[in-house]
Design a protein around this motif. Sequence first.
Motif, PDB file in Angstrom:
ATOM      1  N   THR A  26      55.269 -31.476 -15.568  1.00 22.05           N
ATOM      2  CA  THR A  26      56.410 -30.667 -15.951  1.00 22.05           C
ATOM      3  C   THR A  26      56.859 -29.769 -14.285  1.00 22.05           C
ATOM      4  OG1 THR A  26      55.791 -28.098 -16.102  1.00 22.05           O
ATOM      5  CG2 THR A  26      54.832 -30.206 -17.812  1.00 22.05           C
TER       6      THR A  26
ATOM      7  N   HIS B  46      53.670 -21.880 -33.019  1.00 18.20           N
ATOM      8  CA  HIS B  46      53.979 -23.903 -33.646  1.00 18.20           C
ATOM      9  C   HIS B  46      52.870 -23.455 -34.917  1.00 18.20           C
ATOM     10  CE1 HIS B  46      55.285 -23.316 -29.508  1.00 18.20           C
ATOM     11  NE2 HIS B  46      55.921 -23.896 -29.323  1.00 18.20           N
TER      12      HIS B  46
ATOM     13  N   GLU C 121      50.607 -34.875 -33.643  1.00 14.72           N
ATOM     14  CA  GLU C 121      51.525 -34.267 -34.081  1.00 14.72           C
ATOM     15  C   GLU C 121      50.724 -32.959 -34.598  1.00 14.72           C
ATOM     16  OE1 GLU C 121      54.693 -34.098 -34.906  1.00 14.72           O
ATOM     17  OE2 GLU C 121      55.217 -36.252 -33.500  1.00 14.72           O
TER      18      GLU C 121
ATOM     19  N   LEU D 271      49.127 -31.906 -25.592  1.00 16.17           N
ATOM     20  CA  LEU D 271      49.991 -32.662 -26.706  1.00 16.17           C
ATOM     21  C   LEU D 271      50.828 -33.312 -27.323  1.00 16.17           C
ATOM     22  CD1 LEU D 271      49.675 -29.581 -29.483  1.00 16.17           C
ATOM     23  CD2 LEU D 271      48.045 -31.240 -29.137  1.00 16.17           C
ATOM     24  N   ASP D 272      52.281 -33.498 -26.707  1.00 13.98           N
ATOM     25  CA  ASP D 272      53.466 -34.131 -26.627  1.00 13.98           C
ATOM     26  C   ASP D 272      53.347 -35.259 -26.052  1.00 13.98           C
ATOM     27  OD1 ASP D 272      55.033 -32.567 -27.778  1.00 13.98           O
ATOM     28  OD2 ASP D 272      55.631 -31.909 -26.306  1.00 13.98           O
ATOM     29  N   ASP D 273      52.288 -35.290 -24.974  1.00 13.09           N
ATOM     30  CA  ASP D 273      52.442 -36.613 -23.961  1.00 13.09           C
ATOM     31  C   ASP D 273      51.042 -37.810 -25.416  1.00 13.09           C
ATOM     32  OD1 ASP D 273      52.871 -38.057 -21.569  1.00 13.09           O
ATOM     33  OD2 ASP D 273      50.318 -37.957 -21.710  1.00 13.09           O
TER      34      ASP D 273
ATOM     35  N   GLU E 249      50.834 -27.447 -25.316  1.00 17.23           N
ATOM     36  CA  GLU E 249      52.213 -28.623 -25.727  1.00 17.23           C
ATOM     37  C   GLU E 249      51.993 -29.358 -24.998  1.00 17.23           C
ATOM     38  OE1 GLU E 249      56.349 -26.529 -26.634  1.00 17.23           O
ATOM     39  OE2 GLU E 249      55.916 -27.545 -28.532  1.00 17.23           O
ATOM     40  N   ALA E 250      52.492 -29.122 -24.254  1.00 16.94           N
ATOM     41  CA  ALA E 250      52.821 -30.162 -22.856  1.00 16.94           C
ATOM     42  C   ALA E 250      51.589 -31.683 -23.264  1.00 16.94           C
ATOM     43  CB  ALA E 250      52.658 -30.426 -21.618  1.00 16.94           C
TER      44      ALA E 250
ATOM     45  N   ARG F 238      51.740 -26.886 -35.602  1.00 16.94           N
ATOM     46  CA  ARG F 238      50.769 -27.804 -35.111  1.00 16.94           C
ATOM     47  C   ARG F 238      49.789 -28.151 -35.113  1.00 16.94           C
ATOM     48  NH1 ARG F 238      54.502 -30.530 -30.130  1.00 16.94           N
ATOM     49  NH2 ARG F 238      52.593 -32.333 -30.495  1.00 16.94           N
TER      50      ARG F 238
ATOM     51  N   GLY G 298      50.412 -37.470 -28.262  1.00 21.16           N
ATOM     52  CA  GLY G 298      51.434 -38.266 -29.455  1.00 21.16           C
ATOM     53  C   GLY G 298      51.026 -37.332 -30.621  1.00 21.16           C
TER      54      GLY G 298
END
Length: 262
Positions: free
Chosen positions: A6, A106, A85, A79-81, A76-77, A109, A83
Amino acid sequence: MVNVHTDEFDVYYESHGEGPALVLLHGGGGNHAAWWQQIPHFSAKYRVLTLDLPGFGLSKVNNGVYDTALHPAAIEAVLDDAGVERAFMVSQSLGGYGLLKYATTHPSRVAGVIVTSTLGPIGDEISELNKIGRQAVSHLSVADFLLTKEFREKQPEKVGLFFQLGSFNETGPGRPIRMKNALIGSVAVQELREAIEAGMHVTILEGGADVMVYPPAYARLRELLPEANVQLVEGAPHSDYWENPDRFNSVVDEILDRVYPA
């Protein structure tokens, strides 16, 4: 083994096993490798994600300023990477700051949290009580509060491994670069209550032999937040995950079974 990039940081994480996601967040003396006694156990049933918080292990901060304020974004980065939820999250000591801040902002999530070895991120009356407890042990060395004297005497090999592992961090206890902690007292009791009402499980473990524990703070939290599971673990020191992995894993298993029944 993945690095997420990031503008603010690079975060290293690993994924082990399959099943519901379980995120393990290390303390100030650790990094992703600190969970070597938990990964084989939990990855048999869960997809275990371990990460290096910014400034620890293989994760870097681009401007060289280390602050727990970066930790929720790092979570969060990952979790997003990956995949993911929704995940259950377990923290030890310092890892609890980013965990509780992320979970309360959040809640959709986060299926649940287990916070061990700290009340530091919780505000209101708990923050003031926690300060009293910290002042009472401010004279202790890093080794004294991270590992018990008995463990240091009986298992020197694991003690050596513990501190060798911490030597890979740029910040944290005993490391050359000081870390800021903007998340001290940043999570209100009401925010935790609202997260629980939204369906998130909250367990906060009180180690019976943790020198950093101030029992009146946990007693007051039980009064203020009866919706949470504020659970005493008899005999557990600050780094129970390292000193007594079988007990630590068993306590976590029992709580996970409530959230993910067979």
